[in-house]
Enzyme design. Structure first.
Site, PDB file in Angstrom:
ATOM      1  N   ARG A 196      43.801  45.567  39.467  1.00 30.68           N
ATOM      2  CA  ARG A 196      44.462  44.924  40.599  1.00 30.68           C
ATOM      3  C   ARG A 196      44.214  43.428  40.498  1.00 30.68           C
ATOM      4  O   ARG A 196      43.268  42.995  39.834  1.00 30.68           O
ATOM      5  CB  ARG A 196      43.940  45.455  41.936  1.00 30.68           C
ATOM      6  N   ASN A 239      37.962  35.266  39.403  1.00 29.52           N
ATOM      7  CA  ASN A 239      37.610  34.773  40.730  1.00 29.52           C
ATOM      8  C   ASN A 239      37.907  33.289  40.894  1.00 29.52           C
ATOM      9  O   ASN A 239      38.887  32.787  40.376  1.00 29.52           O
ATOM     10  CB  ASN A 239      36.163  35.134  41.064  1.00 29.52           C
ATOM     11  N   ASP A 267      31.681  33.692  43.481  1.00 27.76           N
ATOM     12  CA  ASP A 267      32.925  34.313  43.951  1.00 27.76           C
ATOM     13  C   ASP A 267      33.998  33.238  44.121  1.00 27.76           C
ATOM     14  O   ASP A 267      34.350  32.556  43.172  1.00 27.76           O
ATOM     15  CB  ASP A 267      32.624  35.088  45.240  1.00 27.76           C
ATOM     16  N   GLU A 320      38.826  37.525  52.006  1.00 23.88           N
ATOM     17  CA  GLU A 320      38.973  36.687  50.807  1.00 23.88           C
ATOM     18  C   GLU A 320      40.065  35.647  51.008  1.00 23.88           C
ATOM     19  O   GLU A 320      40.831  35.702  51.963  1.00 23.88           O
ATOM     20  CB  GLU A 320      39.347  37.554  49.598  1.00 23.88           C
ATOM     21  N   ASN A 377      42.925  39.799  41.804  1.00 30.33           N
ATOM     22  CA  ASN A 377      41.842  39.320  42.642  1.00 30.33           C
ATOM     23  C   ASN A 377      42.221  37.919  43.123  1.00 30.33           C
ATOM     24  O   ASN A 377      43.329  37.717  43.595  1.00 30.33           O
ATOM     25  CB  ASN A 377      40.505  39.383  41.917  1.00 30.33           C
ATOM     26  N   GLU A 410      37.263  48.642  41.533  1.00 27.89           N
ATOM     27  CA  GLU A 410      35.818  48.838  41.600  1.00 27.89           C
ATOM     28  C   GLU A 410      35.441  50.283  41.936  1.00 27.89           C
ATOM     29  O   GLU A 410      36.092  50.929  42.744  1.00 27.89           O
ATOM     30  CB  GLU A 410      35.209  47.903  42.653  1.00 27.89           C
TER      31      GLU A 410
END
EC number: 3.1.1.17
Length: 299
Positions: A101, A154, A204, A18, A103, A121
């Protein structure tokens, strides 16, 4: 468009790659592996990635004006000194929640670090809904919460005139825009500018090019798409050899190369045997557009 080339440049597969960011000073690509708990830096010269292990899920990395980097780690904003491999907490959010958490995160044109949270998740993209929030870490290290009830915070970026903030809450399957006040960092007037098609799957990470068009990585869609935020039209689709494309950024000497991160978490053996490059970092050349250099955190 036949000149578009896709190459897997970092093959040591991430579990959830990511937050790709081009570090011009180092001439290298930064990115994180969230569940692999490491911050990575890939050099096009050595064609190798160095990794610094951390002790919690690390979901985004950004440049820092004073040198080195800032990261989102667990539910904390933290500073990372690369050479010393030293992580220090700046401040923590979501203190009232046990299972969230951070992202994705990105720095705005004024040097503020925007990042949002989500529930941990159960399986990829399966989680308790509406547990996340969107935050800003200001250069004076204070934190502002913009809103909550987020599913998966995101992709984020800003328009070229800095008057619009673009944002994705993945499970809304929408790319949204807000009016943006660069002086204060305030956002308002939320609206959807693009709803994803079924085959595009889950929006995303995202970045903007020098023509003001948005590029969105489609998780489980195996592609990045180029959108016109003014018309809400999709202009281009670039398919990748992996399904779980997670984010994208421009980099290279003149920001004409696109880097795309991907994930392998949630894939069984059979799926992985069909997509051996899952979790790799991809470089796309020949797009014919350039990107905007990342802004450094001013704190």
């Amino acid at each position: 468009m036949s000149s578009v080339r896709i190459e897997c440049v970092a093959k040591e597969g991430c579990r959830i790659g990511e937050s790709p960011v081009w570090d011009e000073k180092e001439g290298a690509l930064l990115y994180v592996d969230i569940t692999g708990r490491k911050v990575c830096r890939w050099s096009p010269v050595t064609r190798q990635a160095q990794a610094i292990p951390v002790d919690a899920p690390v979901s985004s990395v950004a440049l820092r004006k004073s040198g080195d980097y800032v990261i989102t780690l667990g539910t904390s904003f933290a500073a990372l000194k690369w050479k010393e491999e030293l992580v220090t907490t700046i401040t923590q959010v979501d203190k009232d929640k046990a299972n969230t958490r951070f992202n994705d995160g990105k720095v705005d044109p004024a040097g503020r670090f925007f990042a949002g949270t989500m529930a941990e998740e159960i399986r990829p993209a399966v989680l308790e809904r509406h547990q996340g929030s969107l935050y800003t870490l200001f250069p004076d290290l204070s934190v502002v919460k913009h809103f909550d009830q987020v599913d998966i915070s995101n992709g984020l970026d800003w328009s070229l005139d800095h008057r619009t903030f673009f944002y994705i809450d993945s499970l809304s399957y929408s790319v949204d825009a807000f009016d943006y006040d660069l002086q204060t960092g305030k956002i308002g007037n939320r609206r959807s500018i693009y709803k994803l098609e079924k085959e595009e799957s889950i929006p995303d990470g995202m970045c903007i090019d020098t023509e003001g068009k948005l590029w969105v990585a489609c998780y489980d869609g195996g592609r990045v798409i180029r959108l016109d935020p003014e018309t809400g039209k999709r202009l281009q689709t670039v398919k990748l050899p992996v399904d779980k494309t997670t984010s994208c950024c421009f980099g290279g000497k003149d920001y004409s190369e696109m880097f795309v991160t991907s994930a392998s978490d949630g894939m069984d053996k059979e799926w992985l045997s069909r997509q051996p490059q899952a979790g790799g970092i991809f470089k796309i050349t020949g797009l014919g557009v350039k990107g905007v250099p990342p802004y450094p955190f001013a704190g």
